[in-house]
Design a protein around this motif. Structure first.
Motif, PDB file in Angstrom:
ATOM      1  N   ASP A  15      -2.508 -21.187 -49.230  1.00 51.30           N
ATOM      2  CA  ASP A  15      -3.882 -21.593 -49.500  1.00 51.30           C
ATOM      3  C   ASP A  15      -4.823 -20.828 -48.579  1.00 51.30           C
ATOM      4  N   VAL A  16      -6.042 -20.577 -49.071  1.00 52.89           N
ATOM      5  CA  VAL A  16      -7.083 -19.957 -48.249  1.00 52.89           C
ATOM      6  C   VAL A  16      -8.184 -20.990 -48.071  1.00 52.89           C
ATOM      7  N   SER A  17      -8.471 -21.316 -46.819  1.00 53.46           N
ATOM      8  CA  SER A  17      -9.517 -22.301 -46.535  1.00 53.46           C
ATOM      9  C   SER A  17     -10.896 -21.677 -46.720  1.00 53.46           C
ATOM     10  N   VAL A  18     -11.889 -22.533 -46.834  1.00 51.39           N
ATOM     11  CA  VAL A  18     -13.278 -22.068 -46.934  1.00 51.39           C
ATOM     12  C   VAL A  18     -13.639 -21.268 -45.678  1.00 51.39           C
ATOM     13  N   ALA A  19     -13.231 -21.749 -44.511  1.00 51.15           N
ATOM     14  CA  ALA A  19     -13.543 -21.057 -43.254  1.00 51.15           C
ATOM     15  C   ALA A  19     -12.893 -19.673 -43.213  1.00 51.15           C
ATOM     16  N   ALA A  20     -11.650 -19.574 -43.664  1.00 53.18           N
ATOM     17  CA  ALA A  20     -10.972 -18.274 -43.671  1.00 53.18           C
ATOM     18  C   ALA A  20     -11.646 -17.321 -44.649  1.00 53.18           C
ATOM     19  N   LEU A  21     -12.061 -17.831 -45.778  1.00 54.99           N
ATOM     20  CA  LEU A  21     -12.767 -16.998 -46.755  1.00 54.99           C
ATOM     21  C   LEU A  21     -14.087 -16.494 -46.168  1.00 54.99           C
ATOM     22  N   GLU A  22     -14.824 -17.364 -45.488  1.00 58.42           N
ATOM     23  CA  GLU A  22     -16.088 -16.957 -44.861  1.00 58.42           C
ATOM     24  C   GLU A  22     -15.856 -15.898 -43.790  1.00 58.42           C
ATOM     25  N   ARG A  23     -14.791 -16.058 -42.990  1.00 55.79           N
ATOM     26  CA  ARG A  23     -14.469 -15.048 -41.972  1.00 55.79           C
ATOM     27  C   ARG A  23     -14.144 -13.710 -42.628  1.00 55.79           C
TER      28      ARG A  23
END
Length: 91
Positions: A15-23
């Motif tokens: 899974d890709v978290s929202v925070a990881a996507l933003e980074r």
């Protein structure tokens, strides 16, 4: 919160978290800015006074730049020559 769920058919996918996507998206913007200016990571870091290790971490999406650095990146994008002169004058 999950932004991109893992592919259930791929045992290596996660899974890709929202925070990881933003980074990751921020890292892309930093890399695109640096490439637009025609600079290597080393030259960008030296020209704008940002530690090379930080540039590398931002570009791979490991860390999100703090708010002051994000604001500075906007200044660099808008006025790269003025930002470079300000760093050179401060040295």
């Amino acid at each position: 919160m999950i932004a991109i769920p893992a592919d259930p058919n791929d045992p290596e996918d996660r899974d890709v978290s929202v925070a990881a996507l933003e980074r990751g998206l921020m890292g892309r913007r930093v890399r695109q800015l640096r490439n637009r200016l025609g600079l290597s990571q080393e030259a960008f870091a030296r020209t704008y006074g940002i530690p090379l290790a930080s540039i590398r971490q931002y570009e791979i999406g490991r860390y999100m730049p703090p708010p002051a650095v994000r604001a500075y990146l906007k200044v660099i994008a808008a006025e790269p020559e003025a930002a470079a002169r300000a760093v050179a004058d401060a040295a």
